[in-house]
Design a protein around this motif. Sequence first.
Motif, short mmCIF file in Angstrom:
data_model
loop_
_atom_site.label_atom_id
_atom_site.label_comp_id
_atom_site.label_asym_id
_atom_site.label_seq_id
_atom_site.Cartn_x
_atom_site.Cartn_y
_atom_site.Cartn_z
N GLN A 85 -6.95 7.00 -3.22
CA GLN A 85 -6.80 5.61 -2.77
C GLN A 85 -5.66 5.49 -1.77
N SER A 86 -5.95 4.85 -0.65
CA SER A 86 -4.93 4.61 0.37
C SER A 86 -4.20 3.32 0.09
N GLY A 87 -3.02 3.21 0.70
CA GLY A 87 -2.21 2.01 0.52
C GLY A 87 -2.19 1.16 1.78
N ALA A 88 -1.01 0.56 2.03
CA ALA A 88 -0.90 -0.37 3.15
C ALA A 88 -0.90 0.30 4.50
N GLY A 89 -0.44 1.55 4.58
CA GLY A 89 -0.38 2.26 5.86
C GLY A 89 -0.68 3.73 5.67
N ILE A 90 -0.96 4.40 6.78
CA ILE A 90 -1.31 5.82 6.71
C ILE A 90 -0.13 6.64 6.21
N ALA A 91 1.05 6.42 6.81
CA ALA A 91 2.22 7.23 6.44
C ALA A 91 2.62 7.00 4.99
#
Length: 261
Positions: A85-91
Motif C-alpha cells: 500500500q502506498s501513502g501520500a507520496g512516492i518518497a
Amino acid sequence: MTTPITAILLAGSRPTPDPLAVAAGVAIKPLAPVAGEPMINHPARALLVHPAVGQVIILTQSSAPFAADPATAWLTTHPQVRFEQSGAGIASSLLALLERGDVPFPILLTTADHVLLDSAMLDQFTQEAAGADIAVAMVERRILLARYPGSRRTWLKFRDGWWSGANIFWFGSDRARSIIAMWQEVEQDRKKGWKIVSAFGPVALIGTLLRLLTLRGGIARIGRRFGLTARLVAMEKAEACIDADKPDDVVLIERIVAARG
C-alpha cells in the motif's frame, strides 16, 4: 552470485482524476488500455521475465482494482509479485517500505505507464547502475528526436545537452535513504525544478541556472554531497523516455508496439 534486483512498480492514483482513466472508464490510470491491454501489464511482464529481477512489488493504494479486472488479476496471484500500500507520496511510501526491512537492495523503481520498457533497456540500466548507491535513467534530446521528431517531452538543459527523464531509478544500497528523505522533503515542489535543485546546495543551483554543469557531473556532485555514489545512465533507446501520459503518447506507443510485432 549476483544479488537479485527488487523491482518496485509505481501503480497508484493521484487525488485528481486521470484523463486517460476517465476516457477509458477505468478506476485508475494503470488499468487504462494501451495496445490492447491494461498499461501495467507491459512493464510488469518486462520486469518479471528479466533474469536479474527477483521480485516485483506493486506500490498502489489498493490491489482490489487489479484483482477485479480479469486482464490484471494474474498479478495478484503471481508468485514473484506482491502488492504494497502506498501513502501520500512516492518518497514517503518508499521510506515506509524500507523501514520494514524486508525489501532487499538493490532496488529498481519504475512506473506502470512505462509501457515500452523492455529487456534491452533493463540490460543497459542494470549494468551501468550496478555499484552505484543511486542512479537515474535519462534520454538526451538528440536520441529521441532522431527517431521520433514529433514527440514532445519536458526537457532540462545542461551543458551536455537537453535531457528528459526515463522513469527508471536505482537505489543500490541503504545509503540511498538520505536522497529518498530529501526527495520526500521537496516532493510537494516536484514541478518547481529550481527549488529541488536548490535543496542540494548553492553550487548545484548556480551551476544549473548558468548551464555550467553537465548532467552527469551534476548528478555525481549531488552524490558526493550526500556521501554516496550517484550516476547518470544515458539511455541508448529513444523509447525509454516515452511513457503513457497523454492521448498523443498512447497513439505513438501503440504504433511502436505494433511495429515491434
